[in-house]
Design a protein around this motif. Structure first.
Motif, PDB file in Angstrom:
ATOM      1  N   ILE A   8       0.737  -1.316  -0.045  1.00  6.57           N
ATOM      2  CA  ILE A   8      -0.033   0.012   0.035  1.00  6.57           C
ATOM      3  C   ILE A   8       0.991   1.289  -0.007  1.00  6.57           C
ATOM      4  CG2 ILE A   8      -1.731   1.229   1.002  1.00  6.57           C
ATOM      5  CD1 ILE A   8      -2.982  -1.281   2.143  1.00  6.57           C
ATOM      6  N   VAL A   9       2.005   1.347   0.862  1.00  6.38           N
ATOM      7  CA  VAL A   9       2.718   2.607   1.126  1.00  6.38           C
ATOM      8  C   VAL A   9       3.506   2.638  -0.050  1.00  6.38           C
ATOM      9  CG1 VAL A   9       4.100   3.985   2.487  1.00  6.38           C
ATOM     10  CG2 VAL A   9       2.232   2.329   3.643  1.00  6.38           C
ATOM     11  N   TYR A  10       4.392   1.725  -0.165  1.00  4.25           N
ATOM     12  CA  TYR A  10       5.619   1.694  -1.014  1.00  4.25           C
ATOM     13  C   TYR A  10       5.247   1.573  -2.514  1.00  4.25           C
ATOM     14  CZ  TYR A  10       8.748   2.530   2.785  1.00  4.25           C
ATOM     15  OH  TYR A  10       9.035   2.735   3.973  1.00  4.25           O
ATOM     16  N   LEU A  11       4.815   0.539  -2.760  1.00  2.00           N
ATOM     17  CA  LEU A  11       4.372   0.227  -4.532  1.00  2.00           C
ATOM     18  C   LEU A  11       3.005   0.797  -4.867  1.00  2.00           C
ATOM     19  CD1 LEU A  11       4.859  -3.744  -4.334  1.00  2.00           C
ATOM     20  CD2 LEU A  11       6.388  -1.879  -4.920  1.00  2.00           C
ATOM     21  N   PRO A  41       5.093  -8.007  -8.073  1.00  2.00           N
ATOM     22  CA  PRO A  41       4.679  -6.633  -8.056  1.00  2.00           C
ATOM     23  C   PRO A  41       5.677  -5.631  -7.879  1.00  2.00           C
ATOM     24  CG  PRO A  41       4.327  -7.585  -5.868  1.00  2.00           C
ATOM     25  CD  PRO A  41       4.367  -8.566  -6.929  1.00  2.00           C
ATOM     26  N   PHE A  42       6.929  -5.741  -7.516  1.00  2.00           N
ATOM     27  CA  PHE A  42       7.882  -4.900  -7.218  1.00  2.00           C
ATOM     28  C   PHE A  42       8.606  -4.728  -8.807  1.00  2.00           C
ATOM     29  CE2 PHE A  42       8.603  -5.295  -2.882  1.00  2.00           C
ATOM     30  CZ  PHE A  42       9.224  -4.062  -2.429  1.00  2.00           C
ATOM     31  N   ILE A  88      -2.926  -5.628  -9.650  1.00  2.00           N
ATOM     32  CA  ILE A  88      -1.924  -6.773  -9.334  1.00  2.00           C
ATOM     33  C   ILE A  88      -1.306  -6.633  -8.112  1.00  2.00           C
ATOM     34  CG2 ILE A  88       0.067  -7.843 -10.364  1.00  2.00           C
ATOM     35  CD1 ILE A  88      -0.961  -7.123 -13.304  1.00  2.00           C
ATOM     36  N   VAL A  89      -0.918  -5.488  -7.903  1.00  2.00           N
ATOM     37  CA  VAL A  89      -0.245  -5.421  -6.291  1.00  2.00           C
ATOM     38  C   VAL A  89      -1.002  -5.893  -5.198  1.00  2.00           C
ATOM     39  CG1 VAL A  89       0.682  -3.668  -4.486  1.00  2.00           C
ATOM     40  CG2 VAL A  89       1.399  -3.524  -6.907  1.00  2.00           C
ATOM     41  N   ALA A  90      -2.438  -5.324  -5.238  1.00  2.00           N
ATOM     42  CA  ALA A  90      -3.114  -5.949  -4.272  1.00  2.00           C
ATOM     43  C   ALA A  90      -3.718  -7.465  -4.374  1.00  2.00           C
ATOM     44  CB  ALA A  90      -4.716  -5.026  -4.528  1.00  2.00           C
ATOM     45  N   GLY A  91      -3.705  -7.903  -5.480  1.00  2.00           N
ATOM     46  CA  GLY A  91      -3.924  -9.341  -5.701  1.00  2.00           C
ATOM     47  C   GLY A  91      -2.767  -9.959  -4.902  1.00  2.00           C
ATOM     48  N   CYS A  92      -1.654  -9.765  -5.358  1.00  2.00           N
ATOM     49  CA  CYS A  92      -0.279 -10.368  -5.030  1.00  2.00           C
ATOM     50  C   CYS A  92      -0.238 -10.260  -3.426  1.00  2.00           C
ATOM     51  CB  CYS A  92       0.835  -9.736  -5.486  1.00  2.00           C
ATOM     52  SG  CYS A  92       1.161 -10.544  -7.323  1.00  2.00           S
TER      53      CYS A  92
END
Lengths: 209, 103, 699
Positions: free
Chosen positions: A202-205, B29-30, B46-50
């Protein structure tokens, strides 16, 4: 029919400990509840952060893109993830009655990784303060410094706890009491890694995407 | 060696599987954020899913939660906490965003 | 000047003008005199208690048997003593506020600031330091007995929770003598309570007393949940638990999940005030609406946290004094569960007027109305329990009947307020004050007082005086009605809440009616204390050592009064609901055990006292900016916990012979005693052995 046949069976201390097992189970269940209460605290700090991560909350100050360093966040993520693994291996050493040296090794490695994580985090914070982006700068930065250092504080207490356990393994031996404390510390450590998933996502990505 | 050693090896492997999954779910995600090339909304999704999948991975492989009867009460506790948390955090975000939209 | 600066690091921002007595001498306005008298009452009260204890030589016993005890029963009693002491202050403040408003046309005798301080402390005290500790006390005392346990799961943690609650209460009391309390109301909304508008110590007193006590409640909740899940007597399934225990479970779950928002709200406000954060400030991107939202995320579940155990108490009381098993047990359990979950979905109805869209308001309004449904189910269940029962109108039952009638009115006005359009009209008026007092006094307070009368003989081995009890109950009921029903009308007439004075003369007559009601409530409190005194004096006639004065239905009545330290000589095996009533009907209420075992009990510990003293010092240090003391007390407390962890958990063994001797003597006394019928319940013959009576009409 044992005393606890209808109720919560608890975690993986192993069934062959009798009364001590029951007691450890009660402790572990209590600790789970504590963690869930703590989870609510983190969850609300996340919610505060999300509601303040906008131009109004930033109040003309720097935002995520100017402040966050993806590489540093990745390093911290890796340190915590590896420390979770090393704690897991410590739990296995304990569970399978392997040598005390092995247990101590994995715990000490976890402690070192935790300290490394804290030092990287502190370096990030110092850089932000140097760039005049401390919590007094804006509501957004207040929310950031309310959330991320709160996790850091938890990791620091985890490190203190680890240190105490390393001493107690020497002074008290691997008594049932020490084992059940290590079990709880394990829950705590893995829980902190789960909270960190939220922070880096949440914060970084979320901020850098 | 202790008689548990084969168990021990199996459990070490269990942890390593969890670690590998977590590593993948972190790298993806990174990488996406670092190299981009995808619309922001998709990156966020995708970040949320991962993140959600990785949380489950941690619970499963590091905290040893599963759907067996033995772990049921822990799982119920976590599900209930998740429910309350989503009411609280979701409600907060809904309310405050709604307010912000009207200012 | 160097003198003051060298003092500054030592005593922070404290100075002589922090004492309220000196300003009263310099400037004797009525407002200052009231403050000075209150401060003197605290000082003289504290000194008086200390002198009494010294004179009677009670210090050793106080320390050994109470302050360092980990026995859930003693901790429970200490909670209730704390609650009663704080209730005296809370009620007095209420009376002073009613007097101020009765005299408030164009003035009154209190300054605005003092009045604001009164409504802030009154709310804070009544919720956090009367209702909460009273509930925690009854739960601590009764719940382990009801489930057949020897103690709670974490006795030491239980002691620490009590200490944390007591710290909060101590800080509020100290604020009468040193400086001033907050004037921001019990929710303490920023930015008014922020550093820019309120740089004094008041909001800091509020923050630390509430934050520390809130932490204690979280830990209590955790302890209760684990105890109920893990320590039940063998054979007792969840759906065999007495209803009070069920409500405790739900309340404890609410404590675990609803206290964290309060912790977040108070500590982020503290960050704003102490470290120049901007969560809720007017400038630099702060958003005070976040605070309002967080506070009520806690605040709404909190009121259900308070009312659910009261519902549980009424369930026990109504069932026992109607001589029937509870009607609709399962529906009551499900209603309790539904209420606890719904309580987390309605918080926005406390701030319908904040400015969000109508559809948000509508969603929360509908959710709020839904809560009335399970609550209505409960009311019908209680009435059905009384229907065709042989009702004995004892003191707890008087409270229960008062509750049923008055609480329904409070509930209905709640449904009115759940409608956002009505809420807009009566927002911030006395209508709201009338509503929440109408649910909290007949609901929570009457429930707690009913429980106090019901379980008192269990805790102390003698019954409370019935006559004074009935007088006090009637004073509470009528006093409540006279005080708060006029406020509904005043609210609809448009009188704002929290006004020290007003200019519309049409408000005046009803404020006088409310003042009369407040006088009745004062009499209720006085008669309650008289009752305690009279009951102690006449205790020779009301002894119930055999343990079952009310023909009780649940396990706590199956043991002597007062119970031994280990509660149950033999852990009972439970089959089905109302375990003790069933056993009595089968003629097996007092079985002779086959054998006895050694019992392991936790030893006393000083940890709670270290936390109490360290935490109070920490709170004061933070309020007065005495940084060295803050660091010192924090280090001492953490050090104490770490040091404690190096000492293996101490236990004390009570030998089987000792247990056997006590239990056999009690069984012999029961064999010799003659059982009493319910007609003799309140007479001296009732020594706690109930005769078996079939309900009328039973074959």
């Amino acid at each position: 029919m044992s005393k606890h046949d209808t109720i919560h069976p608890g975690l993986n201390l192993g069934e062959h400990h009798g009364a001590a097992h029951d007691k450890a189970e009660i402790g572990a269940f209590g600790f789970w509840i504590f963690l869930m209460s703590d989870l609510i605290i983190f969850g609300l700090m996340f919610a505060l952060y999300v509601t303040m991560q906008n131009p109004m909350g930033q109040a003309g100050g720097p935002g995520p893109k100017e402040l966050f360093d993806l590489t540093s966040a990745l390093i911290q993520t890796m340190l915590l993830l590896v420390s979770s693994l090393s704690f897991g291996l410590a739990s296995l050493a304990l569970r399978h009655h392997r040598s005390r040296a092995e247990l101590t090794f994995w715990l000490a490695l976890t402690l070192l990784l935790g300290l490394a994580f804290l030092s990287f985090e502190a370096r990030d914070f110092a850089a932000m303060f140097a760039a005049d982006a401390g919590p007094s700068r804006s509501g957004f930065l207040s929310a950031f410094f309310g959330l991320v250092p709160l996790h850091g504080l938890h990791v620091a207490s985890g490190c203190l706890w680890l240190l105490i356990m390393l001493i107690q393994i020497r002074t008290l031996g691997l008594s049932d009491l020490v084992k059940s404390r290590l079990l709880k510390l394990g829950l705590f450590w893995h829980f902190l890694d789960i909270v960190w998933i939220g922070i880096f996502s949440i914060v970084y990505l979320g901020g850098l995407a | 060696m202790t008689p548990y050693s084969s168990d021990h090896r199996a459990e070490v492997r269990h942890y390593l599987v969890g670690f590998a999954l977590a590593l993948t779910l972190t790298a993806l995600p990174f990488g996406l954020v670092a190299w981009g090339g995808v619309a922001r909304i998709w990156v966020l999704a995708i970040v949320a899913g991962c993140a959600i999948i990785q949380t489950v991975v941690h619970l499963r492989y590091f905290l040893h939660l599963d759907l067996s009867r033995q772990k049921r009460e822990d799982v119920l506790l976590i599900l209930f906490s998740t429910l309350i948390l989503s009411i609280m955090a979701g409600g907060t975000i809904w309310i405050v965003f709604n307010l912000a939209g009207r200012m | 000047m160097s003198g003051t600066s060298s003092l500054h690091w030592l005593i922070g921002r404290l100075d002589l003008s922090s004492l309220p007595i000196l300003p009263a001498l310099a400037n004797p306005t009525p407002s200052e005199i009231v403050a000075a008298v209150a401060a003197l009452m605290v000082i003289l009260g504290g000194l008086g208690v200390a002198v009494l204890i010294t004179w009677r030589g009670w210090w050793t016993s106080l320390w050994r048997d109470w302050l360092t005890s980990t026995d859930h029963k003693r901790i429970g009693i200490m909670y209730i003593v704390l609650a009663l002491v704080m209730m005296v202050r809370g009620v007095l403040e209420g009376v002073v506020m009613r007097a101020q408003q009765a005299a408030g046309l164009d003035g009154g005798f209190l300054s605005d600031g003092h009045f604001a301080e009164l409504f802030s402390t009154h709310g804070t005290i009544m919720i956090f330091f009367v209702a909460m500790p009273f509930i925690a006390g009854l739960i601590n005392y009764v719940m382990p007995l009801q489930i057949g346990a020897r103690d709670v799961s974490f006795p030491m943690l239980n002691q620490v929770s009590l200490a944390l609650t007591a710290i909060g209460a101590a800080l509020v009391m100290i604020s009468l003598v040193l400086g001033k309390f907050s004037t921001g109301g019990w929710p303490a909304y920023p930015p008014y309570t922020g550093i820019a508008f309120n740089p004094g110590e008041g909001p800091d007193y509020w923050i630390w007393s509430v934050a520390i006590a809130g932490l204690g409640s979280t830990l209590s909740g955790l302890n209760f949940v684990v105890t109920i899940f893990k320590e039940r007597a063998p054979g007792m399934k969840l759906f065999d638990m007495p209803l009070f225990t069920w409500t405790v479970l739900c309340t404890a779950i609410i404590m675990v999940f609803a206290m964290p928002p309060l912790t977040v709200a108070t500590l982020t406000l503290a960050l704003d005030r102490y470290l120049d954060f901007h969560f809720y400030t007017n400038d630099l991107g702060g958003n005070m609406m976040n605070y309002v939202n967080l506070f009520w995320l806690f605040g709404h579940p909190e009121v259900y946290l308070l009312i659910l155990p009261a519902f549980g108490i009424f369930s026990e009381v109504i069932s026992t004094f109607s001589g029937k098993c509870l009607y609709g047990y399962k529906s009551l359990v499900y209603a309790t569960m539904v209420i606890s979950v719904l309580s987390f979905t309605v918080w926005l109805h406390h701030f319908f007027t904040m400015g969000q869209s109508a559809h948000v308001n509508a969603a929360f309004g509908v959710a709020s109305m839904f809560i009335a449904v399970p609550t209505g189910v409960k009311v019908y269940d209680w009435m059905a329990t009384m229907f065709r029962g042989r009702i004995r109108l004892t003191v707890p039952m008087i409270y229960a009947t008062g509750f049923l009638t008055l609480f329904v009115i409070g509930g209905l006005t709640g449904v009115m307020l759940a409608n956002p359009t009505i809420s807009y009209q009566v927002h911030n008026t006395l209508f709201l004050v009338a509503h929440f007092h109408n649910v909290i006094i007949p609901g929570v307070l009457f429930g707690l007082l009913a429980g106090y009368h019901y379980w008192f003989p269990k805790a102390f081995g003698f019954r409370l005086n019935e006559r004074w009890g009935a007088i006090s109950a009637l004073f509470w009921i009528t006093g409540f009605a006279f005080t708060f029903f006029p406020l509904y009308v005043l609210g609809l007439m448009g009188m704002p809440r929290r006004s020290a004075s007003y200019v519309d003369p049409s408000f005046e007559p009803l404020t006088w009616v409310a003042m009369f009601g407040a006088a009745l409530i004062f009499c209720a409190l006085a008669t309650l204390l008289i009752q305690l005194r009279v009951s102690i004096r006449d205790r020779a006639q009301t002894q119930v050592p055999l343990g079952d004065p009310w023909d009780g239905r649940t396990l706590e009545w199956s043991i002597p009064s007062p119970p031994p330290e280990y509660n149950f000589a033999i852990v009972p095996r439970v089959v089905g609901r109302d375990a003790f009533a069933e056993a009595k009907e089968r003629g097996q209420g007092y079985p002779k055990p086959a054998g006895y075992e050694d019992i392991e009990m936790p030893r006393n510990t000083m940890l709670g006292m270290v936390v109490l003293i360290g935490g109070t010092a920490l709170g004061l240090a933070l309020v007065w900016y005495i940084w060295w003391l803050a660091v010192l007390s924090l280090v001492v407390m953490i050090g104490a916990f770490i040091a404690k962890s190096f000492v293996p958990e101490p236990h004390r063994i009570i030998p089987a012979t000792e247990v056997a001797a006590a239990h056999e003597a009690w069984l012999a006394a029961i064999a010799k005693a003659s059982p009493v019928t319910r007609a003799q319940e309140t007479s001296a013959e009732n020594r706690g052995l109930a005769a078996l009576e079939m309900p009328e009409g039973a074959a």
